[in-house]
Enzyme design. Structure first.
Site, short mmCIF file in Angstrom:
data_model
loop_
_atom_site.label_atom_id
_atom_site.label_comp_id
_atom_site.label_asym_id
_atom_site.label_seq_id
_atom_site.Cartn_x
_atom_site.Cartn_y
_atom_site.Cartn_z
N ARG A 96 1.99 12.22 -5.94
CA ARG A 96 1.15 12.31 -4.75
C ARG A 96 1.49 13.60 -3.99
NH1 ARG A 96 -3.58 10.46 -2.71
NH2 ARG A 96 -3.44 9.54 -0.65
N THR A 369 -11.84 11.14 -7.06
CA THR A 369 -10.67 10.70 -7.79
C THR A 369 -11.15 10.36 -9.20
OG1 THR A 369 -9.71 9.83 -5.76
CG2 THR A 369 -8.76 8.97 -7.78
N ASN A 389 -8.94 13.86 -3.64
CA ASN A 389 -9.58 13.06 -2.60
C ASN A 389 -11.10 13.08 -2.76
OD1 ASN A 389 -9.53 11.22 -0.55
ND2 ASN A 389 -9.51 12.72 1.09
N SER A 440 -2.07 6.01 -0.20
CA SER A 440 -3.15 6.09 -1.19
C SER A 440 -3.67 4.70 -1.52
CB SER A 440 -2.60 6.75 -2.46
OG SER A 440 -3.57 6.72 -3.47
N SER A 441 -4.90 4.66 -2.04
CA SER A 441 -5.42 3.41 -2.59
C SER A 441 -5.40 3.42 -4.11
CB SER A 441 -6.86 3.19 -2.13
OG SER A 441 -6.91 3.03 -0.74
N GLY A 461 -12.37 5.98 -6.20
CA GLY A 461 -13.24 5.37 -5.20
C GLY A 461 -12.60 5.10 -3.85
N GLY A 462 -11.56 5.85 -3.44
CA GLY A 462 -10.97 5.63 -2.12
C GLY A 462 -10.53 4.18 -1.98
N1 GLY Z 1 -7.62 9.95 -2.04
C1 GLY Z 1 -7.88 8.60 -2.28
C2 GLY Z 1 -6.65 7.78 -2.35
O1 GLY Z 1 -5.61 8.27 -2.75
O2 GLY Z 1 -6.69 6.64 -1.96
#
Ligand code: GLY
Length: 556
Positions: A96, A369, A389, A440-441, A461-462
């Site tokens: 990350r 992503t 992102n 992050s997701s 997908g966030g």
């Molecule tokens: N940028 C999307 C995530 O890491 O959740």
């Protein structure tokens, strides 16, 4: 893959073929599978596996190829998570991005304390220190078997000689350029990508030169020397804050994956700074605790409502307790403890929506992503999600180095109570601090039974990633779907705020939609995610890539 590109790829692996020919000729391949977001990464991963590389080798080669052929999300200017199950053991490579050393809590606020529109999303200020190259390097040091240069070479060739642009990529680039032209943002994306046209060859010479330095010098080819100098100079010329010292200080980390029993399986998933591992475990476990004894029909009103109710509770906890574990003590065990989840789900009813404002954290007191899944002939697996992102990240290409920078700083909480671009809220746990990783997701996940890989899953997908992942697991386990059905069956997502909004794919039954609206949900039809899944059943692999994207899944 188009003939020209296949030709290039084959050329690029000629070195490997020479190195590995004895092994390749003498080894009788068992089944392996790849499920990848485009044909170039799919073909590359397959070639690496067929030549005797393991799943991690294939993943590293694919990650670099995606930095060339999938500019909307594949990257060397972003970060991600690689979940590995190898030789019976789990590992989690956290690559990350981190906040630069000059970053501070209020860096996206104006003098009145309001969030400055777009500053954390587009342009030079939006980027964290990239982690992808360090992540691939660490994965290679720990688990790789083929030479590093061999794994980077396919990407070098595709950048240098070009690749044929898929019509979906060409139209996505065109739409992005048109959209950005209407915003007041300073980006140089069009200078680099406006010549990428459908079915035409597209070369990226600056990126090729950067990839060659990475190929020849490894991690140092990005974080030190010429590439680091180009990045730091570009930053200071345009008012950005990432320095050579920030780049040199960046470290990918190997973390212990989350592992928890569920429904006869072990779910191996992503620990913080992912919020997704804890979230999917909460979701799956609360579903088991609350579903009626006779079960629920797939994508029925009751099913969608129950999972939306659980989602309210999951996202309230996410906003309060989740952040970078190196900076904030995340109560991991408490959040997935059975007695906590029993209490947490006890207020759910199967026919009535909970009041959003009453759902508080429960303990004390494109979106883009991309994801891919690989299983090698030894049964090792990689589930890798990587990101800059939003689609095309910050929209800024490092001039002279040819790669897009992320806009991951938006995944921090710019101000408590203010939503980020995905509508996610956050507080102290996820406030900006120098060198901290933003929450992050991303949720690369592997399902195990008797320590053997049963499913490899993940999605972009966030915040919707979390829903894609837990629903894919339910699709496979609860509803026994094939990999293709798993990835293509309509999904839905609810995350507490906006109030009672369920976002869903096209294809939900219209009667179900009407019934949910009658319950006072607002239904928002908009696709999300791009799943690439591998399932093992009765000794056979099955792989699926979502049909709406440009992915390619193969078992061989
Ligand atoms: N940028 C999307 C995530 O890491 O959740």
């Amino acid at each position: 893959m188009f003939l020209g590109a296949r030709h290039l790829l084959l050329l690029s692996v000629v070195v490997i073929q020479l190195q590995m020919s004895v092994l390749a000729n003498n080894t009788k391949l068992a089944q392996a599978a790849v499920a990848m977001p485009d044909s170039y990464s799919s073909d590359t991963a397959r070639v690496i596996l067929e030549l005797g590389g393991n799943a991690v080798d294939a993943a590293i080669a694919a990650q670099f190829v995606l930095a060339v052929t999938l500019p909307e999300a594949g990257n060397i200017g972003g970060g991600g998570f690689m979940l590995i199950q190898k030789d019976g053991k789990g590992d989690f490579i956290d690559y990350r991005e981190t906040a630069p050393s000059a970053a501070h809590r209020d860096m996206y606020l104006d003098k009145q304390g309001n969030v400055i529109t777009n500053k954390s999303v587009y342009g030079i200020h939006a980027s964290g220190v990239p982690g992808s190259v360090a992540g691939m390097w660490l994965a290679h040091q720990k688990h790789g078997t083929l030479n590093w240069d061999v794994l980077v070479e396919p990407a070098v060739k595709l950048a240098e000689h070009g690749f044929i642009v898929h019509p979906k990529l060409a139209s996505s680039i065109e739409r992005y350029i048109a959209r950005m032209a209407k915003k007041e943002v300073s980006i140089n994306f069009a200078d680099y990508f406006s010549s990428a046209k459908a079915n035409k060859n597209f070369k990226q010479p600056e990126l090729a030169a950067t990839l060659k330095r990475i190929r020849d010098k490894g991690q140092a080819g990005f974080y030190e020397g010429e590439t680091a100098k180009i990045i730091a100079n570009f930053m200071s010329e345009h008012g950005g804050i990432i320095t050579q010292a920030d780049l040199k200080a960046y470290q990918a980390k190997s973390r212990v994956p989350m592992k928890s029993a569920w429904n006869g399986y072990e779910v191996l998933t992503s620990p913080p700074p992912s919020s997704g591992g804890i979230a999917i475990l909460q979701w799956l476990k609360m579903y088991e605790l609350t579903k009626p004894a006779k079960g629920l029909e797939h994508n029925s009103v009751g099913y969608i409502h129950l999972l939306a109710e659980i989602g309210k509770r999951v996202f309230a906890d996410r906003a309060e307790y989740l952040g970078d574990p190196d900076f904030f003590d995340v109560p991991k065990a408490a959040l997935i403890a059975s007695d906590y989840l029993e209490k947490r789900s006890s207020t759910i009813t199967l026919d009535k929506i909970s009041t959003t404002e009453n759902i508080q954290p429960g303990l004390y007191e494109s979106e883009q992503t991309t994801h891919f899944s690989i299983v090698d002939k030894w049964g090792n697996a990689v589930s890798n999600t990587t990101t800059i992102n939003l689609g095309y990240g910050s929209g800024v290409v490092v001039a002279g180095a040819g790669f897009l920078l992320n806009d991951e700083m938006d995944d921090f909480s710019a101000k408590p109570g203010v939503m980020n671009v995905f509508g996610a809220l956050g507080g102290k746990a996820n406030e900006i601090q120098p060198h901290k990783r933003m929450l992050s997701s991303m949720t690369p996940t592997i399902l195990l039974k008797d320590n053997k890989v049963k499913m490899v899953t993940g999605s972009p997908g966030g915040t919707t990633i979390i829903s894609s992942v837990y629903e894919s697991i339910l699709n496979a386990v609860e509803f026994n779907m094939s990999a293709e059905q798993v990835v293509n069956s309509p999904r839905f997502h609810h995350q507490l705020w906006p109030k009672n909004v369920i976002r869903h794919h096209p294809g939900l039954d219209t009667e179900v939609v009407k019934a949910l609206e009658n319950m006072s949900y607002t239904l928002n039809e908009r696709r999300f995610g791009d799943m690439h899944v591998i399932i093992e059943r009765d000794g056979k692999l099955d792989a699926g890539s979502e049909a709406s994207g440009r992915g390619k899944a193969v078992v061989f």
